[in-house]
Design an enzyme around this catalytic site. Structure first.
Site, PDB file in Angstrom:
ATOM      1  NE  ARG A  74     -22.059 -29.444  -0.625  1.00 43.38           N
ATOM      2  CZ  ARG A  74     -23.222 -29.194  -0.095  1.00 43.38           C
ATOM      3  NH1 ARG A  74     -23.126 -27.842   0.868  1.00 43.38           N
ATOM      4  NH2 ARG A  74     -24.315 -29.585  -0.598  1.00 43.38           N
ATOM      5  NE  ARG A  95     -17.220 -23.910   6.652  1.00 42.00           N
ATOM      6  CZ  ARG A  95     -18.167 -23.332   6.210  1.00 42.00           C
ATOM      7  NH1 ARG A  95     -18.777 -23.443   5.077  1.00 42.00           N
ATOM      8  NH2 ARG A  95     -18.839 -22.486   6.893  1.00 42.00           N
ATOM      9  CD  GLU A 150     -26.962 -24.269   5.623  1.00 45.72           C
ATOM     10  OE1 GLU A 150     -27.173 -25.114   4.865  1.00 45.72           O
ATOM     11  OE2 GLU A 150     -26.108 -23.199   5.568  1.00 45.72           O
ATOM     12  CB  SER A 155     -30.164 -24.564   2.770  1.00 43.85           C
ATOM     13  OG  SER A 155     -29.471 -23.909   3.550  1.00 43.85           O
ATOM     14  NE  ARG A 201     -22.688 -28.046   8.704  1.00 39.70           N
ATOM     15  CZ  ARG A 201     -22.491 -26.656   8.414  1.00 39.70           C
ATOM     16  NH1 ARG A 201     -23.593 -25.891   8.821  1.00 39.70           N
ATOM     17  NH2 ARG A 201     -21.421 -26.253   7.928  1.00 39.70           N
TER      18      ARG A 201
END
Length: 435
Positions: free
Chosen positions: A270, A285, A357, A360, A399
């Protein structure tokens, strides 16, 4: 992709959903333009059919006149047929342009929100559904995962930066083993829950990205390859959701085969466009990270139940890893464009003193099914219907490493490994600094 008939007949339903998403003025204007385009295209279809019928009628009159030697009478009819043909050519060009504009607009509008989605503009309006576990009370100074990884020698951000720049990881020793152990643990747990494991391509076509909604809206978030692949644009996948969900693009499945449960471990890529200055240090991230993805394909009736099932599966992973977390139902303004409704699982990170988070889990309704042309044949008969799709992380591996290091850190500098993970760590009970 929205149902064009719904847009044409009930634009107020789409408008209400856009307003609940706090959509931009441009999105609302796009809806208005789409309604007008659909109406004009349908008018063109009627007009074209009428003109084609008139041209055919006149053409049938010309033949007998020519055979009878009555060319003078036939000439005005031939001229009128020519005019009609030119008019039809013009209308056809307009129709094709409208069809292309209609398709682009449908691809650009977000999904309809589920009635259960709470009102709100952003993440501050998300609603906590439940939480599990209590944040641990430490009797020593808490360190974040960056400090822990450096002290244990299991993370090497400096060399990662020399290799690739910011937002790329290098794991060493027990850090690399921990990452691999989590992947194996997640995949085995998914298999036990009935998910069929896949190994999928990490490079996909523009059509594949469009099928799950990454394109055209989110192209800035993707890594596009400079060279063409098989003659077309190609992209690195941002998540295994993309290839897994597209496995049945263009197919018609039998309802009896549903739901289908698929999983895959992949690297994810990403660009993190728009995240400048956010989480620039550590593993939170990254441009490249690992994830085990869950995907389900089902009927409309199965969708809500399968959604809750997927959430429960991801929660089970966090519980087995002894990580405190909470479940949040996202507000309208925070729900992704492809989702009808979405739950976020947020894990407690002592080093940050906050929940972040880690998964999701979205039910997309038939939004992706329409884009992909993926349908199922109802057992009761009738025309095929668009598949419903669901996707979620189980879990984002990097994460999870962050959460494990921070929640299970010890006073002596070591990190305890939860019981559930030890079989994948060769029975190792702790990560300690190695000389």
């Amino acid at each position: 992709m929205l149902d064009r008939n719904l847009v044409a007949l009930h634009p107020e339903v789409v408008r209400e959903s856009l307003q609940r998403r706090h959509a931009s003025a441009e999105a609302l204007a796009l809806l208005d333009r789409l309604v007008a385009v659909i109406e004009r295209r349908r008018e063109l279809t009627t007009e074209t059919d009428n003109l084609r019928g008139e041209r055919n009628r006149l053409s049938k009159e010309i033949g007998p006149l020519m055979k009878a030697g009555r060319q003078v009478e036939a000439e005005p009819l031939k001229a009128e047929v020519k005019v009609l043909g030119e008019r039809l050519d013009g209308l056809e060009a307009e129709r094709q342009a409208l069809e292309a504009e209609e398709e682009d607009a449908l691809l650009g509008l977000p999904n309809l929100l589920d009635p259960r989605v709470p009102d709100g503009r952003d993440e501050r309006d998300n609603v906590e559904v439940r939480r599990w576990g209590s944040p641990r009370d430490f009797d020593f100074p808490v360190r974040d995962h960056i400090a822990i990884g450096d002290a244990l020698g299991i993370l090497d951000p400096e060399r990662a930066a020399r290799l690739s720049g910011a937002r790329f990881p290098v794991y060493r020793g027990d850090g690399a083993r921990l990452e691999r152990a989590l992947v194996n643990f997640f995949l085995e747990e998914a298999a036990a829950a009935g998910y069929l494991e896949h190994v999928v391509p990490y490079i996909v076509s523009r059509e594949t990205m469009t099928g799950t909604g990454q394109l055209p809206k989110f192209e800035a978030d993707l890594f596009r390859l400079a060279a063409l692949v098989n003659g077309g644009d190609a992209f690195l996948i941002p998540t295994a959701e993309v290839p897994l969900t597209n496995l049945h693009r263009g197919e018609i499945l039998d309802e009896a085969a549903l739901p289908l449960r698929y999983t895959a471990f992949t690297p994810c890529f990403r660009s993190e466009a728009g995240s400048y200055g956010k989480d620039t240090r550590g593993l939170m991230r990254q441009h490249q990270f690992h994830k085990v993805e869950l995907v389900q394909l089902c009927t409309a009736e199965q969708g809500p139940t399968q959604h809750e099932e997927m959430v429960a599966h991801a929660e089970g992973l966090l519980r087995k890893l002894e990580l405190p977390y909470r479940v949040e139902l996202l507000s309208g303004g925070d729900t992704g464009a492809n989702a009808r409704i979405c739950y976020d699982l947020e894990v407690w990170l002592p080093g940050q003193g906050s929940y972040r988070e880690i998964s999701s889990i979205s039910w997309c309704g038939d939004h992706q099914g329409r884009r992909m042309g993926s349908r199922y044949r109802p057992a009761a008969g009738g025309k095929p219907l668009a598949l419903h799709t669901l996707n979620g992380s189980a879990l984002a591996v990097g994460r999870t490493v962050v959460a494990l290091l921070e929640n299970h850190q010890q006073a002596d500098g070591s990190v305890a490994i939860p019981d559930a993970l030890r079989p994948w760590m060769r029975g190792q009970e702790r990560i300690v600094a190695r000389s």
